[in-house]
Design an enzyme around this catalytic site. Structure first.
Site, PDB file in Angstrom:
ATOM      1  N   GLY A 192     -45.177  44.175 -11.886  1.00  0.00           N
ATOM      2  CA  GLY A 192     -46.191  44.447 -10.859  1.00  0.00           C
ATOM      3  C   GLY A 192     -47.441  45.063 -11.457  1.00  0.00           C
ATOM      4  O   GLY A 192     -48.567  44.662 -11.137  1.00  0.00           O
ATOM      5  N   GLY A 193     -47.253  46.031 -12.336  1.00  0.00           N
ATOM      6  CA  GLY A 193     -48.395  46.723 -12.937  1.00  0.00           C
ATOM      7  C   GLY A 193     -49.231  45.812 -13.810  1.00  0.00           C
ATOM      8  O   GLY A 193     -50.468  45.812 -13.728  1.00  0.00           O
ATOM      9  N   LYS A 246     -52.190  50.852   0.106  1.00  0.00           N
ATOM     10  CA  LYS A 246     -51.283  49.788   0.518  1.00  0.00           C
ATOM     11  C   LYS A 246     -49.895  50.410   0.544  1.00  0.00           C
ATOM     12  O   LYS A 246     -49.365  50.826  -0.479  1.00  0.00           O
ATOM     13  CB  LYS A 246     -51.320  48.614  -0.454  1.00  0.00           C
ATOM     14  CG  LYS A 246     -50.510  47.412   0.065  1.00  0.00           C
ATOM     15  CD  LYS A 246     -49.949  46.547  -1.035  1.00  0.00           C
ATOM     16  CE  LYS A 246     -48.714  47.097  -1.653  1.00  0.00           C
ATOM     17  NZ  LYS A 246     -47.435  46.731  -1.048  1.00  0.00           N
ATOM     18  N   GLU A 249     -48.481  53.070 -13.637  1.00  0.00           N
ATOM     19  CA  GLU A 249     -47.407  53.794 -14.315  1.00  0.00           C
ATOM     20  C   GLU A 249     -46.184  52.923 -14.143  1.00  0.00           C
ATOM     21  O   GLU A 249     -45.764  52.671 -13.014  1.00  0.00           O
ATOM     22  CB  GLU A 249     -47.291  55.177 -13.648  1.00  0.00           C
ATOM     23  CG  GLU A 249     -46.517  56.163 -14.467  1.00  0.00           C
ATOM     24  CD  GLU A 249     -45.133  56.274 -13.919  1.00  0.00           C
ATOM     25  OE1 GLU A 249     -44.309  55.415 -14.299  1.00  0.00           O
ATOM     26  OE2 GLU A 249     -44.887  57.178 -13.122  1.00  0.00           O
ATOM     27  N   CYS A 261     -39.001  57.368 -13.216  1.00  0.00           N
ATOM     28  CA  CYS A 261     -39.677  56.781 -14.380  1.00  0.00           C
ATOM     29  C   CYS A 261     -39.287  57.524 -15.642  1.00  0.00           C
ATOM     30  O   CYS A 261     -39.401  57.008 -16.740  1.00  0.00           O
ATOM     31  CB  CYS A 261     -41.187  56.875 -14.227  1.00  0.00           C
ATOM     32  SG  CYS A 261     -41.759  56.933 -12.550  1.00  0.00           S
ATOM     33  N   GLY A 278     -44.885  51.627 -10.359  1.00  0.00           N
ATOM     34  CA  GLY A 278     -43.900  50.611 -10.027  1.00  0.00           C
ATOM     35  C   GLY A 278     -43.439  49.867 -11.254  1.00  0.00           C
ATOM     36  O   GLY A 278     -43.425  50.431 -12.351  1.00  0.00           O
ATOM     37  N   SER A 279     -43.113  48.610 -11.065  1.00  0.00           N
ATOM     38  CA  SER A 279     -42.514  47.844 -12.156  1.00  0.00           C
ATOM     39  C   SER A 279     -43.552  47.391 -13.168  1.00  0.00           C
ATOM     40  O   SER A 279     -44.743  47.327 -12.893  1.00  0.00           O
ATOM     41  CB  SER A 279     -41.815  46.607 -11.586  1.00  0.00           C
ATOM     42  OG  SER A 279     -42.786  45.690 -11.110  1.00  0.00           O
ATOM     43  N   ARG A 280     -43.053  47.041 -14.345  1.00  0.00           N
ATOM     44  CA  ARG A 280     -43.917  46.514 -15.388  1.00  0.00           C
ATOM     45  C   ARG A 280     -44.547  45.189 -14.962  1.00  0.00           C
ATOM     46  O   ARG A 280     -45.735  44.956 -15.190  1.00  0.00           O
ATOM     47  CB  ARG A 280     -43.076  46.318 -16.659  1.00  0.00           C
ATOM     48  CG  ARG A 280     -43.843  45.839 -17.848  1.00  0.00           C
ATOM     49  CD  ARG A 280     -43.011  46.061 -19.092  1.00  0.00           C
ATOM     50  NE  ARG A 280     -43.658  45.555 -20.275  1.00  0.00           N
ATOM     51  CZ  ARG A 280     -43.165  45.748 -21.511  1.00  0.00           C
ATOM     52  NH1 ARG A 280     -42.055  46.419 -21.679  1.00  0.00           N
ATOM     53  NH2 ARG A 280     -43.798  45.271 -22.565  1.00  0.00           N
ATOM     54  N   GLU A 338     -36.326  48.735 -19.871  1.00  0.00           N
ATOM     55  CA  GLU A 338     -35.916  49.705 -18.873  1.00  0.00           C
ATOM     56  C   GLU A 338     -34.927  49.094 -17.886  1.00  0.00           C
ATOM     57  O   GLU A 338     -35.118  47.971 -17.419  1.00  0.00           O
ATOM     58  CB  GLU A 338     -37.151  50.187 -18.091  1.00  0.00           C
ATOM     59  CG  GLU A 338     -36.838  51.262 -17.062  1.00  0.00           C
ATOM     60  CD  GLU A 338     -38.035  51.608 -16.178  1.00  0.00           C
ATOM     61  OE1 GLU A 338     -38.870  50.716 -15.900  1.00  0.00           O
ATOM     62  OE2 GLU A 338     -38.141  52.765 -15.762  1.00  0.00           O
TER      63      GLU A 338
END
Lengths: 527, 527
Positions: free
Chosen positions: A245-246, A184, A265, A302, A241-243, A393
């Protein structure tokens, strides 16, 4: 090579009809041609069906076939030429030098995995020969190899349009393992995605692989990304990506009738620990190197050093002074997307207003619309201890220095941190004894421990770990960079008493692939 | 050694005050003395605190120290003597021979992991030496090892009171990896649990290890088991049991603020595929071996052959006839618990009433209260295709034979199955070509593929996989039996530019542990 805005589903170019993804010029915020048609659920279904059909044939390609495929992708990416760099510069706002470096890294990463595939150790071949005379029961012939888990969904990352996107580390390691991949694309760089996607698509064709080995989809919302993780034919996912999203993907994956691993990650503040001896001897040098790491790529890594813990005193003052001077000279930089820039600006503003947080320095004022001004804050151990928001973060060139009254406070604060990708110790020989008790604490919460360096600049090699306990990644047992990343997409299968003609080549008696194997528990090398 | 009914929390014996667990005589259903006090949440907290405190010291024990510890546990279990076997026979209803065998297996398993620890390959040591002259950027010195994930919760299994319980495969592999272990005893054999628990507790003391290395808790309800999986200090869990129990733990673990892996081994019907040539040549022999595997241990194995797919015809009739004759001669056997017996009886009754299912044979009628009567059913491919209930595991000596019109139907039905621990092919040379296309389908859904054998009798060795895609286990990337099981409890950590004195022994320049290491990607053996 033309950018057409089409999805790549197997060998086909398909016009997506589910809304539109528009590339944005990161510097100006204006949209760029052409529009990219978002994938429909039918497109998703077709890509998954092809991947599923391709799986058995693709995973049984020989090591040499698969390695050649990875090398062909690398070659094809280089062959795109400058159009790739130029498109990527516009879409990401990143400078040419950085993107040429990232392209080299992407290509080298594919070649590293080609080597890993040819080496064959990732198969983990094991043989326990039959013991027909054993009492009280004979032992069967047992042989084990690792096979790939199945089709993998890969989510392109905003901050590495090449090295962590269409043909980045997740894709390279999944393809190396023997998994078909459906990417994607990240909506921030669809043109870059298409160019690289075509390079992969052409490599599939040139290597006469099943067309479902690779597909590339655009998602005008969240339907396709979520649909990929929920599709029963997808057996693992890779995400950077972001926390938010993950963790959303982790929840989706865990709620499936058949749960699957998500390698996300996500989030890390990468603590930097300043020890008294090093600080005394080299405060200004460390400060300069720190700011260099902090502002690199507008801090959009990151592994960006978002937290500095140091023992309070005049040497720490010297560090803060030198870091402030360096930071003030740092030019404002265009961020990857208007959204990321906005999130950065808000987070910095919020930090400024936190109790007991002082602004030590700001970088040069922005002149362009989506440029970010670097930021350096200082706070007390007490404030950091009691304010969880200071542990979060900030994606961008912002860092927080915490004045710790003693070295014990430093260790106590380390023990309060969440899981991290990296942790850096700055020590001189005189600090070694003081540093020793920090190592267990750091090992428990970080994937990589550095001495006298910074986490940015992640080597793509065999001993690298780019991973760490949650929330730095979804699964602290894994790395997303380096050759060990292939392990994420493998599972063991054992074969008992199979006639040689039915055994896979990796396990046949004559060892036709020339693999290193573990025989009755002991490694045997073939060269 | 006395059975006292106390919890073992570190080196202490503690009277649990949260309800009572009572051991039941499996043959009579009457309760046995003494009562076992259930752990309170405070007991759980204390065990977790001790485990957490023990972690850093325990995980850094030398390979030799840890191996000696595992061997001491083995020695201590043998030293318990016959009281262990006798108590276990009463609690489980299993016969002496089986339990003596299981004890030997448990002891050998501990010794195998001692060998694995001494061998050191599980550490996966990697070194990428520094390249200070590399252009454009020098390469740092990178070194990688695997460390243990943290304290592990182990759930005792009903069906293996020794080999999959207090000091069974999960505990042995977690301790070998360097993880402190907290066991929740299975309520069906608390006396056996205490005896083995004391053997471990004494080994901890004899080896001068931190007391939190091991604790044993009883749970009068579900609070302690759930509490263990939810406790932030627990970093992984091992479970062998029902699909409902395993998936409940998976959900709990995924919903934690920091999700953790659950290695649950749950549910499998272990398809047996009968090919025409083998059937023609050996129908009766295969049938006898099949029934032997089916009724072994009252069928209470995860690898019990619960499904037989064969091509319809007179040879399959011969198989069914011979299997029926053998099954009718099978004596009724006491099951592990009244609850398991009841679940078996209900499931068999339900199968009898399913459309198009015929009872081929029943075993000898039960004479004791909790004895189970074996069962063999026959159905059509059509019925199996459309009735998902026929795909469900019946825990016990019950199996279903499916008459398939053609070999293609057989493959089609294989493709409809869920994930399995094992799959067995019965083939003669003439069947090899027909069997070949089955292998990819079986690899995708089973952890172990056997030829001319049955899944029962799981070898504890290096090339064994006792695992498989969901729902056979929670995580198809793992095995719970054999030396590879240690990998479940490890995570990689990378060290960048550490001075030698701060590196762990596994990674020091002089290689003091004498480990095999991967240097720049290439394995180097030390002997």
């Amino acid at each position: 090579m033309q950018i057409t805005g089409t999805l790549l589903i197997g060998q086909q170019s398909v016009n997506g009809s589910n809304g539109t993804v528009r590339a944005i010029n990161a510097s100006t915020g204006t949209s760029i041609e052409p529009p990219f048609g978002g994938a429909t659920l039918a497109d998703l279904d077709r890509a998954c069906a092809l991947a599923s059909e391709a799986f058995d044939a693709y995973r049984e390609t020989t090591p040499d076939q698969r390695a050649t495929f990875l090398e062909t992708i690398a070659q094809n990416i280089l062959a795109i030429g400058d159009i790739l760099i130029e498109r990527c510069m516009v879409e990401s706002g990143l400078p040419r030098g950085r993107l040429e470096g990232e392209r080299a890294r992407t290509v080298n990463q594919l070649r590293l995995f080609a080597d890993v595939v040819r080496n064959g150790d990732f198969i983990g071949a094991r043989v326990d020969p039959a013991q027909p005379e054993r009492k009280p029961m004979p032992r069967a012939d047992l042989r084990l190899r690792h096979i790939s888990v199945g089709p993998v969904a890969v989510f392109g990352a905003s901050n590495f349009p090449l090295a962590f996107s269409v043909a980045g580390g997740d894709t390279a390691s999944a393809l190396a393992a023997g998994c078909p991949v459906i990417v994607k694309a990240h909506s921030a760089h669809p043109g870059t995605a298409e160019l690289v996607g075509r390079a992969v698509q052409q490599a599939v064709k040139a290597c006469a692989l099943p067309e479902g080995t690779f597909s590339l989809l655009y998602d005008s919302g969240r339907e396709i990304g979520q649909g990929l993780v929920k599709d029963p034919r997808i057996k693992a996912a890779g995400f950077t990506g972001s926390r938010a999203g993950g963790t959303a993907l982790m929840k989706l994956a865990a709620a499936r009738p058949e749960p699957i691993p998500v390698y996300a990650e996500m989030s890390s503040i990468n603590p930097v620990l300043l020890f008294p001896g090093a600080l005394h001897n080299r405060a200004e040098d460390i400060a300069k190197a720190f700011v260099q790491s902090l502002v690199l790529g507008a801090g959009q890594f990151c592994t960006n050093p978002g937290l500095v813990l140091g023992v309070d005193g005049t040497d720490l003052d010297r560090f803060i002074g030198a870091a402030s001077t360096a930071l003030e000279a740092a030019p404002a930089q265009t961020m990857l997307t208007p959204g990321i820039h906005n999130a950065y600006a808000c987070a910095v503003k919020k930090t400024q207003t936190q109790a007991d947080v002082k602004t030590a320095a700001r970088g040069a004022i922005a002149t362009g619309e989506h440029q970010a001004q670097a930021a350096l804050f200082v706070t007390t151990a007490e404030a950091f201890r009691h304010n969880p928001e200071l542990h979060e973060e900030i994606f961008g060139a912002s860092s927080l220095i915490v004045r710790c009254p003693t070295i014990d406070t430093l260790l106590e604060l380390v023990e309060s941190l969440e899981g991290q990708l990296t942790a850096a110790l700055h020590i001189d020989e005189v600090d070694h004894d003081a540093a020793r008790p920090f190592l267990p604490a750091l090992e428990r919460r970080a994937g990589r421990i550095l001495v006298n360096g910074f986490g940015t600049g992640v080597e793509v090699s065999h001993a690298m770990v780019h991973g760490g306990p949650f929330p730095s990644t979804a699964d602290g047992r894994s790395t997303s960079v380096g050759s060990l990343a292939i392990d994420r997409f493998l599972r063991p299968v054992s074969y008992q008493d199979l006639p040689d003609s039915l055994l896979p080549d990796a396990l046949k008696h004559e060892n036709p692939l020339g693999l290193n194997r573990r025989i009755d528990g002991k490694l045997h090398l073939t060269d």
